[in-house]
Scaffold this motif. Structure first.
Motif, mmCIF file in Angstrom:
data_model
loop_
_atom_site.group_PDB
_atom_site.id
_atom_site.type_symbol
_atom_site.label_atom_id
_atom_site.label_comp_id
_atom_site.label_asym_id
_atom_site.label_seq_id
_atom_site.Cartn_x
_atom_site.Cartn_y
_atom_site.Cartn_z
ATOM 1 N N GLU A 5 75.176 1.943 14.914
ATOM 2 C CA GLU A 5 73.899 1.331 14.575
ATOM 3 C C GLU A 5 72.902 1.427 15.720
ATOM 4 N N LYS A 6 73.409 1.684 16.941
ATOM 5 C CA LYS A 6 72.510 1.830 18.085
ATOM 6 C C LYS A 6 72.987 2.966 18.990
ATOM 7 N N ALA A 7 72.031 3.694 19.508
ATOM 8 C CA ALA A 7 72.315 4.718 20.511
ATOM 9 C C ALA A 7 72.224 4.073 21.892
ATOM 10 N N ASN A 8 72.998 4.564 22.819
ATOM 11 C CA ASN A 8 73.009 4.039 24.184
ATOM 12 C C ASN A 8 72.489 5.114 25.130
ATOM 13 N N LEU A 9 71.288 4.916 25.620
ATOM 14 C CA LEU A 9 70.619 5.893 26.479
ATOM 15 C C LEU A 9 70.421 5.332 27.876
ATOM 16 N N THR A 10 70.802 6.115 28.882
ATOM 17 C CA THR A 10 70.483 5.765 30.267
ATOM 18 C C THR A 10 69.596 6.850 30.848
ATOM 19 N N VAL A 11 68.498 6.428 31.472
ATOM 20 C CA VAL A 11 67.552 7.351 32.097
ATOM 21 C C VAL A 11 67.633 7.159 33.615
ATOM 22 N N TYR A 12 67.957 8.212 34.315
ATOM 23 C CA TYR A 12 68.003 8.212 35.773
ATOM 24 C C TYR A 12 66.720 8.891 36.249
ATOM 25 N N PHE A 13 65.918 8.174 37.019
ATOM 26 C CA PHE A 13 64.583 8.665 37.356
ATOM 27 C C PHE A 13 64.210 8.264 38.776
ATOM 28 N N GLU A 14 63.063 8.760 39.223
ATOM 29 C CA GLU A 14 62.522 8.363 40.532
ATOM 30 C C GLU A 14 61.018 8.230 40.403
ATOM 31 N N GLY A 16 67.198 8.607 41.387
ATOM 32 C CA GLY A 16 66.925 10.036 41.366
ATOM 33 C C GLY A 16 67.664 10.800 42.440
ATOM 34 N N ASN A 17 66.915 11.489 43.295
ATOM 35 C CA ASN A 17 67.492 12.310 44.356
ATOM 36 C C ASN A 17 67.445 11.634 45.720
ATOM 37 N N ALA A 18 67.290 10.329 45.729
ATOM 38 C CA ALA A 18 67.284 9.609 47.010
ATOM 39 C C ALA A 18 68.642 9.750 47.701
ATOM 40 N N GLN A 19 68.630 9.528 48.989
ATOM 41 C CA GLN A 19 69.867 9.580 49.773
ATOM 42 C C GLN A 19 69.934 8.380 50.697
ATOM 43 N N GLN A 20 71.129 7.886 50.890
ATOM 44 C CA GLN A 20 71.355 6.814 51.855
ATOM 45 C C GLN A 20 72.025 7.422 53.080
ATOM 46 N N PHE A 21 71.466 7.156 54.239
ATOM 47 C CA PHE A 21 72.016 7.782 55.439
ATOM 48 C C PHE A 21 72.270 6.798 56.571
ATOM 49 N N ALA A 22 72.171 5.493 56.279
ATOM 50 C CA ALA A 22 72.459 4.483 57.301
ATOM 51 C C ALA A 22 73.027 3.261 56.597
ATOM 52 N N PRO A 23 73.789 2.439 57.274
ATOM 53 C CA PRO A 23 74.340 1.232 56.644
ATOM 54 C C PRO A 23 73.242 0.273 56.234
ATOM 55 N N SER A 24 73.542 -0.591 55.276
ATOM 56 C CA SER A 24 72.522 -1.433 54.664
ATOM 57 C C SER A 24 72.182 -2.674 55.485
ATOM 58 N N ASN A 25 72.566 -2.747 56.736
ATOM 59 C CA ASN A 25 72.192 -3.905 57.538
ATOM 60 C C ASN A 25 70.866 -3.696 58.264
ATOM 61 N N GLY A 26 70.190 -2.603 57.952
ATOM 62 C CA GLY A 26 68.891 -2.340 58.555
ATOM 63 C C GLY A 26 67.794 -2.398 57.514
ATOM 64 N N CYS A 68 63.825 9.625 50.435
ATOM 65 C CA CYS A 68 63.503 9.977 49.056
ATOM 66 C C CYS A 68 62.796 11.322 48.994
ATOM 67 N N GLN A 69 62.985 12.016 47.907
ATOM 68 C CA GLN A 69 62.461 13.373 47.755
ATOM 69 C C GLN A 69 60.951 13.421 47.892
ATOM 70 N N HIS A 70 60.269 12.376 47.396
ATOM 71 C CA HIS A 70 58.811 12.390 47.380
ATOM 72 C C HIS A 70 58.211 11.413 48.394
ATOM 73 N N GLY A 105 71.917 3.840 43.624
ATOM 74 C CA GLY A 105 72.551 5.072 44.079
ATOM 75 C C GLY A 105 73.978 5.198 43.577
ATOM 76 N N GLN A 106 74.680 4.094 43.546
ATOM 77 C CA GLN A 106 76.067 4.102 43.071
ATOM 78 C C GLN A 106 76.138 4.363 41.569
ATOM 79 N N LEU A 107 75.136 3.913 40.826
ATOM 80 C CA LEU A 107 75.125 4.092 39.379
ATOM 81 C C LEU A 107 74.703 5.499 38.957
ATOM 82 N N THR A 108 74.010 6.203 39.831
ATOM 83 C CA THR A 108 73.476 7.523 39.483
ATOM 84 C C THR A 108 74.556 8.588 39.593
ATOM 85 N N PRO A 109 74.835 9.302 38.515
ATOM 86 C CA PRO A 109 75.888 10.313 38.530
ATOM 87 C C PRO A 109 75.387 11.633 39.124
ATOM 88 N N PRO A 110 76.279 12.565 39.370
ATOM 89 C CA PRO A 110 75.832 13.918 39.749
ATOM 90 C C PRO A 110 74.908 14.465 38.659
#
Length: 218
Positions: A22-31, A64-74, A82-84, A158-163
């Motif tokens: 009865e319902k479609a399940n759509l996830t949109v990964y965006f930036e 989207g295409n963001a990247q994490q490159f340091a621990p989250s205590n900063g 981020c790409q843009h 970032g953890q939720l975004t798949p390849p």
């Protein structure tokens, strides 16, 4: 004996009936700074959402295409790239805070407002305007964005975004195949994609209109 035969016939009939949802399940990964993400929301998602919302469960993941490159205590400019550019990181984080603290209805309205501008510079400048337009607590979201809480919410995105191969990326009922990716980016094909994912007896009028070529508003 007759009751057994009837029972077997009923079981066979049930097995042969094609299941549908009865319902479609759509996830949109965006930036937020991505022209293609802006185009999808402006031209496809926003114009059609009202017509499809009764048959659609949506997840909106701003990373989207963001990247994490340091621990989250900063502070997050030292944490994410981020790409843009940095304004995209800021805006993704603000929306991630909305995803955490707002109801889906409120969050969806915020994202449609911010991403439906057709222009990333307008998206970057839309935080307060979109909160005010939809009666949302701007200070609550800003305080989240401007804290370690915002970092944590961005980390989660970032953890939720798949390849993925590109952005926006679409997952429909667990499928990310090429048909989903191509049809999700066209005005009419997107509606057809969602309609074809659910039982015909729950179709809203727009599904019938698309099928007959009468959906002139798209």
């Amino acid at each position: 004996m007759r009751s057994v035969q009837i029972g077997l016939l009923a079981l066979l009939a049930a097995c042969c009936v094609q299941s549908c949802k009865e319902k479609a399940n759509l996830t949109v990964y965006f930036e937020s700074g991505c022209p293609d993400s802006n185009a999808f929301f402006t031209n496809v998602y926003v114009p059609s959402y009202h017509y499809l919302k009764g048959i659609l469960e949506v997840g909106l993941v701003p990373w989207g295409n963001a990247q994490q490159f340091a621990p989250s205590n900063g502070y997050y400019p030292d944490t994410f790239a981020c790409q843009h550019g940095i304004l995209e990181c800021h805006t993704n984080t603000f929306m991630a805070c909305g995803r955490e603290y707002l109801s889906f209805k409120e969050y969806n309205a915020l994202v449609m407002c911010m991403m439906g501008t057709g222009d990333r510079e307008l998206t970057f400048d839309s935080w307060r305007y979109c909160c005010t337009a939809h009666g949302l607590d701007y200070d609550q979201l800003y305080n989240c964005y401007n804290s370690k809480d915002g970092v944590a919410q961005s980390e989660l995105m970032g953890q939720l975004t798949p390849p993925h191969d590109f952005i926006p990326w679409f997952e429909l009922d667990g499928n990310t195949n090429s048909t989903v990716q191509s049809m999700a980016q066209g005005k009419v094909s997107y509606v057809q994609l969602i309609c074809d994912s659910v039982c015909e007896d729950v179709w809203p009028q727009v599904c019938h209109d698309v099928q007959t070529g009468a959906a002139q508003f798209l």
